[in-house]
Design a protein around this motif. Sequence first.
Motif, PDB file in Angstrom:
ATOM      1  N   GLN A 116       0.842  -1.192   0.000  1.00 31.25           N
ATOM      2  CA  GLN A 116       0.000   0.000   0.000  1.00 31.25           C
ATOM      3  C   GLN A 116       0.875   1.238   0.000  1.00 31.25           C
ATOM      4  O   GLN A 116       1.829   1.345   0.780  1.00 31.25           O
ATOM      5  CB  GLN A 116      -0.932   0.019   1.222  1.00 31.25           C
ATOM      6  CG  GLN A 116      -1.919   1.172   1.201  1.00 31.25           C
ATOM      7  CD  GLN A 116      -3.060   1.024   2.207  1.00 31.25           C
ATOM      8  OE1 GLN A 116      -3.709   2.001   2.544  1.00 31.25           O
ATOM      9  NE2 GLN A 116      -3.306  -0.203   2.686  1.00 31.25           N
ATOM     10  N   GLY A 117       0.552   2.161  -0.908  1.00 32.67           N
ATOM     11  CA  GLY A 117       1.336   3.374  -1.024  1.00 32.67           C
ATOM     12  C   GLY A 117       1.231   4.251   0.212  1.00 32.67           C
ATOM     13  O   GLY A 117       0.344   4.086   1.063  1.00 32.67           O
ATOM     14  N   LEU A 118       2.144   5.201   0.310  1.00 34.23           N
ATOM     15  CA  LEU A 118       2.123   6.134   1.441  1.00 34.23           C
ATOM     16  C   LEU A 118       0.915   7.054   1.350  1.00 34.23           C
ATOM     17  O   LEU A 118       0.427   7.373   0.258  1.00 34.23           O
ATOM     18  CB  LEU A 118       3.408   6.961   1.441  1.00 34.23           C
ATOM     19  CG  LEU A 118       4.715   6.165   1.590  1.00 34.23           C
ATOM     20  CD1 LEU A 118       5.903   7.120   1.648  1.00 34.23           C
ATOM     21  CD2 LEU A 118       4.684   5.271   2.828  1.00 34.23           C
ATOM     22  N   LEU A 119       0.426   7.471   2.514  1.00 30.31           N
ATOM     23  CA  LEU A 119      -0.718   8.375   2.555  1.00 30.31           C
ATOM     24  C   LEU A 119      -0.327   9.696   1.899  1.00 30.31           C
ATOM     25  O   LEU A 119       0.653  10.342   2.306  1.00 30.31           O
ATOM     26  CB  LEU A 119      -1.150   8.602   3.999  1.00 30.31           C
ATOM     27  CG  LEU A 119      -1.382   7.330   4.831  1.00 30.31           C
ATOM     28  CD1 LEU A 119      -1.803   7.678   6.241  1.00 30.31           C
ATOM     29  CD2 LEU A 119      -2.405   6.424   4.153  1.00 30.31           C
TER      30      LEU A 119
ATOM     31  N   GLU B 151      -3.403   1.951  -3.683  1.00 28.87           N
ATOM     32  CA  GLU B 151      -3.263   3.340  -3.244  1.00 28.87           C
ATOM     33  C   GLU B 151      -3.558   3.469  -1.746  1.00 28.87           C
ATOM     34  O   GLU B 151      -4.441   2.799  -1.205  1.00 28.87           O
ATOM     35  CB  GLU B 151      -4.227   4.233  -4.021  1.00 28.87           C
ATOM     36  CG  GLU B 151      -4.012   4.248  -5.530  1.00 28.87           C
ATOM     37  CD  GLU B 151      -2.725   4.942  -5.925  1.00 28.87           C
ATOM     38  OE1 GLU B 151      -2.149   5.671  -5.086  1.00 28.87           O
ATOM     39  OE2 GLU B 151      -2.293   4.773  -7.083  1.00 28.87           O
ATOM     40  N   GLY B 152      -2.810   4.351  -1.085  1.00 26.10           N
ATOM     41  CA  GLY B 152      -3.124   4.702   0.289  1.00 26.10           C
ATOM     42  C   GLY B 152      -4.202   5.777   0.319  1.00 26.10           C
ATOM     43  O   GLY B 152      -4.235   6.647  -0.561  1.00 26.10           O
ATOM     44  N   PRO B 153      -5.110   5.749   1.285  1.00 26.33           N
ATOM     45  CA  PRO B 153      -6.187   6.727   1.312  1.00 26.33           C
ATOM     46  C   PRO B 153      -5.686   8.110   1.715  1.00 26.33           C
ATOM     47  O   PRO B 153      -4.700   8.246   2.442  1.00 26.33           O
ATOM     48  CB  PRO B 153      -7.137   6.169   2.373  1.00 26.33           C
ATOM     49  CG  PRO B 153      -6.246   5.396   3.298  1.00 26.33           C
ATOM     50  CD  PRO B 153      -5.179   4.801   2.428  1.00 26.33           C
TER      51      PRO B 153
ATOM     52  N   LEU C 259      -9.609   2.713   7.238  1.00 28.28           N
ATOM     53  CA  LEU C 259      -9.621   2.983   5.801  1.00 28.28           C
ATOM     54  C   LEU C 259      -8.464   2.286   5.097  1.00 28.28           C
ATOM     55  O   LEU C 259      -8.619   1.757   3.990  1.00 28.28           O
ATOM     56  CB  LEU C 259      -9.568   4.488   5.553  1.00 28.28           C
ATOM     57  CG  LEU C 259     -10.815   5.287   5.955  1.00 28.28           C
ATOM     58  CD1 LEU C 259     -10.587   6.781   5.721  1.00 28.28           C
ATOM     59  CD2 LEU C 259     -12.039   4.801   5.181  1.00 28.28           C
ATOM     60  N   MET C 260      -7.294   2.289   5.740  1.00 28.10           N
ATOM     61  CA  MET C 260      -6.156   1.572   5.158  1.00 28.10           C
ATOM     62  C   MET C 260      -6.451   0.071   5.071  1.00 28.10           C
ATOM     63  O   MET C 260      -6.126  -0.589   4.067  1.00 28.10           O
ATOM     64  CB  MET C 260      -4.904   1.826   5.990  1.00 28.10           C
ATOM     65  CG  MET C 260      -4.397   3.257   5.963  1.00 28.10           C
ATOM     66  SD  MET C 260      -2.914   3.477   6.992  1.00 28.10           S
ATOM     67  CE  MET C 260      -1.743   2.434   6.093  1.00 28.10           C
TER      68      MET C 260
ATOM     69  N   ASN D  89      -8.599  -0.757   2.114  1.00 26.38           N
ATOM     70  CA  ASN D  89      -7.852  -0.805   0.855  1.00 26.38           C
ATOM     71  C   ASN D  89      -7.093  -2.111   0.711  1.00 26.38           C
ATOM     72  O   ASN D  89      -7.038  -2.702  -0.372  1.00 26.38           O
ATOM     73  CB  ASN D  89      -6.896   0.378   0.780  1.00 26.38           C
ATOM     74  CG  ASN D  89      -7.615   1.685   0.471  1.00 26.38           C
ATOM     75  OD1 ASN D  89      -8.827   1.761   0.595  1.00 26.38           O
ATOM     76  ND2 ASN D  89      -6.873   2.708   0.074  1.00 26.38           N
ATOM     77  N   PHE D  90      -6.485  -2.575   1.805  1.00 26.82           N
ATOM     78  CA  PHE D  90      -5.812  -3.883   1.771  1.00 26.82           C
ATOM     79  C   PHE D  90      -6.830  -4.993   1.507  1.00 26.82           C
ATOM     80  O   PHE D  90      -6.558  -5.934   0.750  1.00 26.82           O
ATOM     81  CB  PHE D  90      -5.090  -4.151   3.091  1.00 26.82           C
ATOM     82  CG  PHE D  90      -3.663  -3.693   3.128  1.00 26.82           C
ATOM     83  CD1 PHE D  90      -2.781  -4.002   2.108  1.00 26.82           C
ATOM     84  CD2 PHE D  90      -3.186  -2.965   4.209  1.00 26.82           C
ATOM     85  CE1 PHE D  90      -1.452  -3.596   2.145  1.00 26.82           C
ATOM     86  CE2 PHE D  90      -1.864  -2.542   4.260  1.00 26.82           C
ATOM     87  CZ  PHE D  90      -0.991  -2.857   3.231  1.00 26.82           C
ATOM     88  N   SER D  91      -7.998  -4.909   2.146  1.00 27.57           N
ATOM     89  CA  SER D  91      -9.004  -5.952   1.996  1.00 27.57           C
ATOM     90  C   SER D  91      -9.469  -6.085   0.556  1.00 27.57           C
ATOM     91  O   SER D  91      -9.630  -7.199   0.036  1.00 27.57           O
ATOM     92  CB  SER D  91     -10.199  -5.648   2.911  1.00 27.57           C
ATOM     93  OG  SER D  91     -11.202  -6.631   2.774  1.00 27.57           O
ATOM     94  N   THR D  92      -9.671  -4.952  -0.100  1.00 27.60           N
ATOM     95  CA  THR D  92     -10.091  -4.989  -1.503  1.00 27.60           C
ATOM     96  C   THR D  92      -9.030  -5.670  -2.371  1.00 27.60           C
ATOM     97  O   THR D  92      -9.350  -6.489  -3.242  1.00 27.60           O
ATOM     98  CB  THR D  92     -10.361  -3.564  -2.015  1.00 27.60           C
ATOM     99  OG1 THR D  92     -11.383  -2.963  -1.209  1.00 27.60           O
ATOM    100  CG2 THR D  92     -10.784  -3.573  -3.470  1.00 27.60           C
TER     101      THR D  92
END
Length: 365
Positions: free
Chosen positions: A52-55, A96-98, A118-119, A122-125
Amino acid sequence: MSSNAAWPPDVVLLHIGINDLNDNLSAGAGDRATALVNRIFADRPGVTVIMQGLLPNTPGWPAQSDMSGEITTYNNKLRQLQASEQQAGNRFSFVEGPALTSAQMNDGLHPNDSGYALMAQNFSTALDQAYTDHWFTGGPASTSWPTPPDTVRLVNRTPDGGLHNAEGDYAAKRWSTWSDLGATGIKEVTSAATGSVNHIFAIGSDNRVYEKDGDYSTGQWSGWFQPENSPTATTITASSGCGQTVHLVIVGTDGHLYNSDGDYAAGHWNGWTDHGGGTWKRLASATTADNVNHIFALDGNNQLQELDANYRTGNWSSWATPASGFTGTDGTAAANGDTVHLGAIGTDGNWYNAEGNFDASTWTN
């Protein structure tokens, strides 16, 4: 991370790099992340890595003047990494990071619970997509210890078609007694393990495939049953396991080679794939750590042939002659890491062996 760990991962989730950027170490940060990803794939071939990218609007701690440019450069590097890793056959995806609000941050670097939620989404998806793409099989957390690494499970077919099994504990230097598996009229038998469960596949007198499973963590055995989509006619069979999946290979009475994969985490088998005809006499199968199933067969001229299925890329090779060629009457195969140990009985009745190092693409006779 060691590939010899007792509990090797199926999936690695990564979210790293913000501390380097916050500490003015942005130069080479993307290259260091790339090196880490490549090290994970080297230590654990076939693993799924989701980064996951940085916020994008992280303010820094203490507050920096503006890190948005450095974060964008770093995330772009990781987005480009996805294409190159997948082209190399690795299961890597970038998510993408939120963009969090100040109310979702605990400090200038770390989210609070609502931000982490929220992070996690994104990982779950990304995990759901990787599972749908069959990058990993998943399943419930294990409640038992791994199978002892120095144990061999042996199945013997008696002259009258009965089956018996025994376990050899090579660490303790002892074998169990033979146990009757309650079968008659068996023509062929093979077995493959998924974790603590040993799956025994046998061809009955009606030329159909039957299965019996023994769970060594509980001591429980199933009865005999037909696997899902079991073929109606077979002659010879071989199998090997990788994670929670069994790769089963048969030769039908039409002389064609067929394969099917049993996903024991999901509880289903896929369909049987026809790989064409041939006068195949014997089969052996072994799956290396890079999730490649190596199928060995003796053809009508007793010549050893090999067919490889790369489950990372979905590609199958053509039939080829391994180990500088060999003529024999029967054979067996086992894998350890990226090496296949191949044994065979020659037409002279002697026993021969060879080792195939598939990482180095070499065979040693």
